[in-house]
Scaffold this motif. Sequence first.
Motif, short mmCIF file in Angstrom:
data_model
loop_
_atom_site.label_atom_id
_atom_site.label_comp_id
_atom_site.label_asym_id
_atom_site.label_seq_id
_atom_site.Cartn_x
_atom_site.Cartn_y
_atom_site.Cartn_z
N MET A 1 71.48 89.73 9.28
CA MET A 1 72.20 88.50 8.82
C MET A 1 73.75 88.72 9.00
SD MET A 1 72.54 86.72 5.06
CE MET A 1 72.66 87.96 4.15
N SER A 2 74.27 87.68 9.98
CA SER A 2 75.76 87.98 10.35
C SER A 2 76.60 87.27 9.19
CB SER A 2 76.01 87.42 11.67
OG SER A 2 76.06 86.22 11.60
N LYS A 3 77.79 88.05 8.89
CA LYS A 3 78.80 87.56 7.95
C LYS A 3 79.90 87.17 8.59
CE LYS A 3 77.20 90.69 4.13
NZ LYS A 3 77.82 91.51 3.10
N THR A 4 80.69 86.27 7.81
CA THR A 4 81.91 85.77 8.62
C THR A 4 82.96 86.70 8.01
OG1 THR A 4 82.45 84.60 6.60
CG2 THR A 4 81.27 83.38 8.23
N ALA A 5 84.10 86.43 8.61
CA ALA A 5 85.44 87.56 8.44
C ALA A 5 85.75 87.17 7.22
CB ALA A 5 86.41 87.17 9.64
N GLN A 6 85.76 86.01 6.52
CA GLN A 6 85.81 85.69 5.22
C GLN A 6 85.14 86.43 4.26
OE1 GLN A 6 88.77 84.16 4.14
NE2 GLN A 6 88.09 85.02 1.94
N GLU A 7 83.82 86.42 4.48
CA GLU A 7 82.74 87.23 3.71
C GLU A 7 83.06 88.69 3.53
OE1 GLU A 7 79.07 84.40 3.94
OE2 GLU A 7 79.21 85.56 5.39
N ILE A 8 83.13 89.12 4.81
CA ILE A 8 83.33 90.67 4.91
C ILE A 8 84.90 91.10 4.00
CG2 ILE A 8 84.22 92.40 6.41
CD1 ILE A 8 82.30 91.12 8.52
N TYR A 9 85.78 90.26 4.53
CA TYR A 9 87.01 90.50 3.60
C TYR A 9 87.04 90.47 2.13
CZ TYR A 9 92.01 90.25 2.03
OH TYR A 9 93.15 90.49 1.23
N SER A 10 86.43 89.21 1.65
CA SER A 10 85.93 89.15 0.03
C SER A 10 85.26 90.17 -0.62
CB SER A 10 85.55 87.61 -0.17
OG SER A 10 86.29 86.63 0.54
N GLN A 11 84.19 90.68 0.22
CA GLN A 11 83.25 91.61 -0.36
C GLN A 11 83.84 92.91 -0.10
OE1 GLN A 11 79.47 90.58 1.28
NE2 GLN A 11 79.47 88.19 0.50
N ILE A 12 84.36 93.36 1.00
CA ILE A 12 84.67 94.71 1.16
C ILE A 12 85.97 95.03 1.34
CG2 ILE A 12 84.36 96.49 2.74
CD1 ILE A 12 81.60 95.02 3.74
N VAL A 13 86.93 94.33 2.09
CA VAL A 13 88.26 94.79 2.38
C VAL A 13 88.96 94.54 1.18
CG1 VAL A 13 90.27 94.27 3.89
CG2 VAL A 13 87.96 94.34 5.01
N ARG A 14 88.94 93.52 0.53
CA ARG A 14 90.01 93.16 -0.51
C ARG A 14 89.71 94.21 -1.63
NH1 ARG A 14 88.56 87.64 -3.37
NH2 ARG A 14 89.73 86.88 -1.61
N ASN A 15 88.65 95.01 -1.77
CA ASN A 15 88.39 96.12 -2.71
C ASN A 15 88.93 97.35 -2.28
OD1 ASN A 15 86.93 94.35 -4.49
ND2 ASN A 15 85.30 94.44 -3.21
N LEU A 16 89.35 97.59 -1.06
CA LEU A 16 90.00 98.84 -0.47
C LEU A 16 91.47 98.72 -1.08
CD1 LEU A 16 88.77 98.49 3.29
CD2 LEU A 16 87.85 100.01 1.39
N PRO A 17 91.78 100.16 -1.44
CA PRO A 17 93.19 100.13 -1.67
C PRO A 17 94.24 99.98 -0.50
CG PRO A 17 92.01 102.42 -1.74
CD PRO A 17 90.94 101.38 -0.97
N PRO A 18 95.30 99.61 -0.83
CA PRO A 18 96.43 99.32 0.22
C PRO A 18 96.48 100.16 1.41
CG PRO A 18 97.14 98.91 -2.12
CD PRO A 18 96.13 99.79 -2.11
N THR A 19 96.57 101.29 1.39
CA THR A 19 96.67 102.23 2.34
C THR A 19 95.50 102.22 3.28
OG1 THR A 19 95.52 104.14 1.12
CG2 THR A 19 98.05 103.98 1.21
N GLU A 20 94.26 102.00 2.64
CA GLU A 20 93.00 101.71 3.54
C GLU A 20 93.00 100.41 4.34
OE1 GLU A 20 90.58 104.00 4.48
OE2 GLU A 20 91.95 105.48 3.68
N ARG A 21 93.34 99.39 3.50
CA ARG A 21 93.57 98.14 4.18
C ARG A 21 94.52 97.93 5.28
NH1 ARG A 21 94.15 94.61 -1.01
NH2 ARG A 21 94.94 93.11 0.30
N LEU A 22 95.67 98.74 5.41
CA LEU A 22 96.62 98.93 6.23
C LEU A 22 96.00 99.73 7.53
CD1 LEU A 22 100.04 99.50 4.45
CD2 LEU A 22 99.24 97.48 5.91
N ARG A 23 95.16 100.71 7.01
CA ARG A 23 94.44 101.54 8.29
C ARG A 23 93.66 100.78 8.98
NH1 ARG A 23 93.11 106.28 5.44
NH2 ARG A 23 95.10 107.13 6.18
N LEU A 24 92.83 99.94 8.27
CA LEU A 24 91.71 99.10 8.93
C LEU A 24 92.51 97.93 9.92
CD1 LEU A 24 88.82 98.05 9.35
CD2 LEU A 24 89.28 96.80 7.27
N ALA A 25 93.45 97.36 9.49
CA ALA A 25 94.29 96.46 10.01
C ALA A 25 94.72 97.33 11.29
CB ALA A 25 95.38 95.94 9.45
#
Length: 73
Positions: A1-25
């Motif tokens: 099942m493929s997820k949209t970018a919004q779903e991935i962001y809401s379920q995974i990325v949003r929960n990461l600490p700011p430094t990890e979000r910046l690293r991912l970006a």
Amino acid sequence: MSKTAQEIYSQIVRNLPPTERLRLANLILNELVQQNLSIIDESDTWTEEDQRDLVAFSLQNTASFFDDSEEIL
């Protein structure tokens, strides 16, 4: 099942600490640069004529704020 970018962001990325979000970006942007993707839609760029029209309109609009007796510096 493929997820949209919004779903991935809401379920995974949003929960990461700011430094990890910046690293991912950073990882995502660096990969895009390395792939040399052309993500600029050239149809959205302004032509020389578009730019001249904008300047002409801006000058006309600005001039309408001044009386003929006022000097524009």
